[in-house]
Write an enzyme that holds these catalytic residues in place. Sequence first.
Site, PDB file in Angstrom:
ATOM      1  N   HIS A 127     -12.852   3.256   2.604  1.00 46.55           N
ATOM      2  CA  HIS A 127     -12.002   4.375   2.200  1.00 46.55           C
ATOM      3  C   HIS A 127     -12.875   5.496   1.637  1.00 46.55           C
ATOM      4  O   HIS A 127     -14.052   5.313   1.380  1.00 46.55           O
ATOM      5  CB  HIS A 127     -10.991   3.929   1.138  1.00 46.55           C
ATOM      6  CG  HIS A 127      -9.861   3.153   1.699  1.00 46.55           C
ATOM      7  ND1 HIS A 127      -9.833   1.779   1.701  1.00 46.55           N
ATOM      8  CD2 HIS A 127      -8.714   3.550   2.287  1.00 46.55           C
ATOM      9  CE1 HIS A 127      -8.718   1.370   2.269  1.00 46.55           C
ATOM     10  NE2 HIS A 127      -8.014   2.417   2.633  1.00 46.55           N
ATOM     11  N   LYS A 185       2.784  -3.945   6.287  1.00 54.61           N
ATOM     12  CA  LYS A 185       3.075  -4.003   4.849  1.00 54.61           C
ATOM     13  C   LYS A 185       4.579  -3.821   4.575  1.00 54.61           C
ATOM     14  O   LYS A 185       5.124  -4.429   3.650  1.00 54.61           O
ATOM     15  CB  LYS A 185       2.256  -2.946   4.096  1.00 54.61           C
ATOM     16  CG  LYS A 185       0.768  -3.265   4.059  1.00 54.61           C
ATOM     17  CD  LYS A 185       0.513  -4.545   3.265  1.00 54.61           C
ATOM     18  CE  LYS A 185      -0.948  -4.889   3.144  1.00 54.61           C
ATOM     19  NZ  LYS A 185      -1.164  -6.183   2.453  1.00 54.61           N
ATOM     20  N   SER A 226       0.852  -1.196   0.000  1.00 54.96           N
ATOM     21  CA  SER A 226       0.000   0.000   0.000  1.00 54.96           C
ATOM     22  C   SER A 226       0.880   1.237   0.000  1.00 54.96           C
ATOM     23  O   SER A 226       1.993   1.213   0.540  1.00 54.96           O
ATOM     24  CB  SER A 226      -0.851  -0.013   1.266  1.00 54.96           C
ATOM     25  OG  SER A 226      -1.302   1.286   1.563  1.00 54.96           O
ATOM     26  N   SER A 227       0.340   2.330  -0.530  1.00 56.06           N
ATOM     27  CA  SER A 227       1.117   3.577  -0.540  1.00 56.06           C
ATOM     28  C   SER A 227       1.277   4.150   0.874  1.00 56.06           C
ATOM     29  O   SER A 227       2.059   5.071   1.078  1.00 56.06           O
ATOM     30  CB  SER A 227       0.455   4.616  -1.442  1.00 56.06           C
ATOM     31  OG  SER A 227      -0.860   4.880  -0.991  1.00 56.06           O
ATOM     32  N   CYS A 228       0.553   3.594   1.848  1.00 59.09           N
ATOM     33  CA  CYS A 228       0.692   4.149   3.208  1.00 59.09           C
ATOM     34  C   CYS A 228       1.954   3.670   3.914  1.00 59.09           C
ATOM     35  O   CYS A 228       2.197   4.025   5.060  1.00 59.09           O
ATOM     36  CB  CYS A 228      -0.545   3.901   4.041  1.00 59.09           C
ATOM     37  SG  CYS A 228      -0.681   2.231   4.599  1.00 59.09           S
ATOM     38  N   TYR A 251      -1.002  -0.657   9.984  1.00 57.49           N
ATOM     39  CA  TYR A 251      -1.105  -1.296   8.666  1.00 57.49           C
ATOM     40  C   TYR A 251       0.208  -1.125   7.898  1.00 57.49           C
ATOM     41  O   TYR A 251       0.718  -2.053   7.278  1.00 57.49           O
ATOM     42  CB  TYR A 251      -2.256  -0.630   7.914  1.00 57.49           C
ATOM     43  CG  TYR A 251      -2.574  -1.194   6.566  1.00 57.49           C
ATOM     44  CD1 TYR A 251      -3.110  -2.471   6.441  1.00 57.49           C
ATOM     45  CD2 TYR A 251      -2.361  -0.450   5.406  1.00 57.49           C
ATOM     46  CE1 TYR A 251      -3.425  -2.986   5.198  1.00 57.49           C
ATOM     47  CE2 TYR A 251      -2.680  -0.961   4.159  1.00 57.49           C
ATOM     48  CZ  TYR A 251      -3.213  -2.228   4.071  1.00 57.49           C
ATOM     49  OH  TYR A 251      -3.527  -2.738   2.827  1.00 57.49           O
TER      50      TYR A 251
HETATM   51  P1  GDP Z   1      -6.155   7.510   3.696  1.00 55.79           P
HETATM   52  O1  GDP Z   1      -5.862   7.784   2.244  1.00 55.79           O
HETATM   53  O2  GDP Z   1      -5.310   6.435   4.283  1.00 55.79           O
HETATM   54  O3  GDP Z   1      -6.094   8.778   4.520  1.00 55.79           O
HETATM   55  O4  GDP Z   1      -7.632   6.898   3.820  1.00 55.79           O
HETATM   56  P2  GDP Z   1      -9.131   7.339   3.403  1.00 55.79           P
HETATM   57  O5  GDP Z   1      -9.384   6.976   1.979  1.00 55.79           O
HETATM   58  O6  GDP Z   1     -10.026   6.713   4.411  1.00 55.79           O
HETATM   59  O7  GDP Z   1      -9.225   8.924   3.598  1.00 55.79           O
HETATM   60  C1  GDP Z   1      -8.704   9.828   2.667  1.00 55.79           C
HETATM   61  C2  GDP Z   1      -9.060  11.270   3.033  1.00 55.79           C
HETATM   62  O8  GDP Z   1     -10.471  11.465   2.806  1.00 55.79           O
HETATM   63  C3  GDP Z   1      -8.824  11.654   4.499  1.00 55.79           C
HETATM   64  O9  GDP Z   1      -8.321  12.982   4.518  1.00 55.79           O
HETATM   65  C4  GDP Z   1     -10.220  11.617   5.098  1.00 55.79           C
HETATM   66  O10 GDP Z   1     -10.367  12.446   6.234  1.00 55.79           O
HETATM   67  C5  GDP Z   1     -11.043  12.139   3.918  1.00 55.79           C
HETATM   68  N1  GDP Z   1     -12.477  11.847   3.989  1.00 55.79           N
HETATM   69  C6  GDP Z   1     -13.475  12.752   3.807  1.00 55.79           C
HETATM   70  N2  GDP Z   1     -14.664  12.182   3.968  1.00 55.79           N
HETATM   71  C7  GDP Z   1     -14.454  10.861   4.205  1.00 55.79           C
HETATM   72  C8  GDP Z   1     -15.321   9.747   4.423  1.00 55.79           C
HETATM   73  O11 GDP Z   1     -16.541   9.845   4.448  1.00 55.79           O
HETATM   74  N3  GDP Z   1     -14.709   8.532   4.629  1.00 55.79           N
HETATM   75  C9  GDP Z   1     -13.348   8.377   4.606  1.00 55.79           C
HETATM   76  N4  GDP Z   1     -12.827   7.149   4.780  1.00 55.79           N
HETATM   77  N5  GDP Z   1     -12.511   9.429   4.420  1.00 55.79           N
HETATM   78  C10 GDP Z   1     -13.055  10.644   4.212  1.00 55.79           C
END
Ligand code: GDP
Length: 317
Positions: A184, A145, A112-114, A141
């Site tokens: 996500h 990874k 993962s990119s994380c 996580y």
């Molecule tokens: P990340 O890429 O590991 O940070 O994982 P996410 O895909 O869960 O979140 C990406 C970004 O989207 C973060 O800045 C979240 O705060 C934002 N975000 C905004 N609204 C939402 C939502 O409804 N769900 C999630 N998962 N993230 C959200």
Amino acid sequence: MPDEFSLAGKTVWVAGHRGMAGSAIVRRLAREDCRILTVGRSDVDLRRQAEVEAWLDANRPDAVFVAAGTVGGIHANSTRPAEFIYDNMMIEFNVIHASYRAGVKKLLFLGSSCIYPRHAPQPIAEEALLTGPLEPTNEWYAVAKIAGIKLCEAYRRQYGCDFISAMPTNLYGPGDNFDLMQGHVAAAMIAKVHQAKVDGRPTIELWGTGTPQREFLYVDDLADALVFLMKHYSDEPHMNVGTGKEISIRELAELLSRIVGYEGSIVLDRTKPDGMPRKVMRVDRLADLGWRAPTELEEGFRQAYQWYVEHRGDARR
Ligand code: GDP
């Protein structure tokens, strides 16, 4: 380009075939002249070494895609740290070690990119790994990874195994987890915007500030890249898989509103975390090998939304 590792006539195990990435790999492999192996969770719990070894010894695949794992969005990652580190470590250690024991000829581990440091220079190159502290919302996580990448490197060095790793950016598309708390952002936002339209609600809620920048890859493009890497890449360094393009979370919500036909406005829930301020990968090494993501963002999200509308009843929520 001739295949350095041909899948023709081979038996290929997709570990994690019910997940979003795994099911896309199975769809993509259907176009190859190979036999696809899968096993259900109720038959083999990948967190249990003895079960994994017995199954691999009995089935002896030629090639393995390690797409199994416990995954989720920013909220799931930060509230279920034990599951995220334990499940992912156990699964990858068991599958990779048992594959070595069973004489698997080629293995691709999906990360993962994380894995990259929170303040890595952007776009993030593969070399940024382990150069700084991780993003706290997903470090459990990420640590698992990173261990998987190192495992592949170690088995390559010590035992000469042709085990490689690929790091996909944020994914979206068919088979995603549309649960508003666990998923996500891409899937959660599709579900939120759709529901707001159906209910005639005037606003949708974004977590955080809406300013974080993210890169999104259509999951069937990922599967195509992974099959490409299986055939054409055989080296120690892990490989980024993405588009190299980014948009802000607010822009994503606006794009989805346009696709869904929703005309309400966006409100921010600033009690929720932003996570990484920016996460976009350098994808030059993969491009140099000859692969680029074919699906444009808008077209990909139109397809993802279409899939959601058609499968909402049986999609994971
Ligand atoms: P990340 O890429 O590991 O940070 O994982 P996410 O895909 O869960 O979140 C990406 C970004 O989207 C973060 O800045 C979240 O705060 C934002 N975000 C905004 N609204 C939402 C939502 O409804 N769900 C999630 N998962 N993230 C959200």
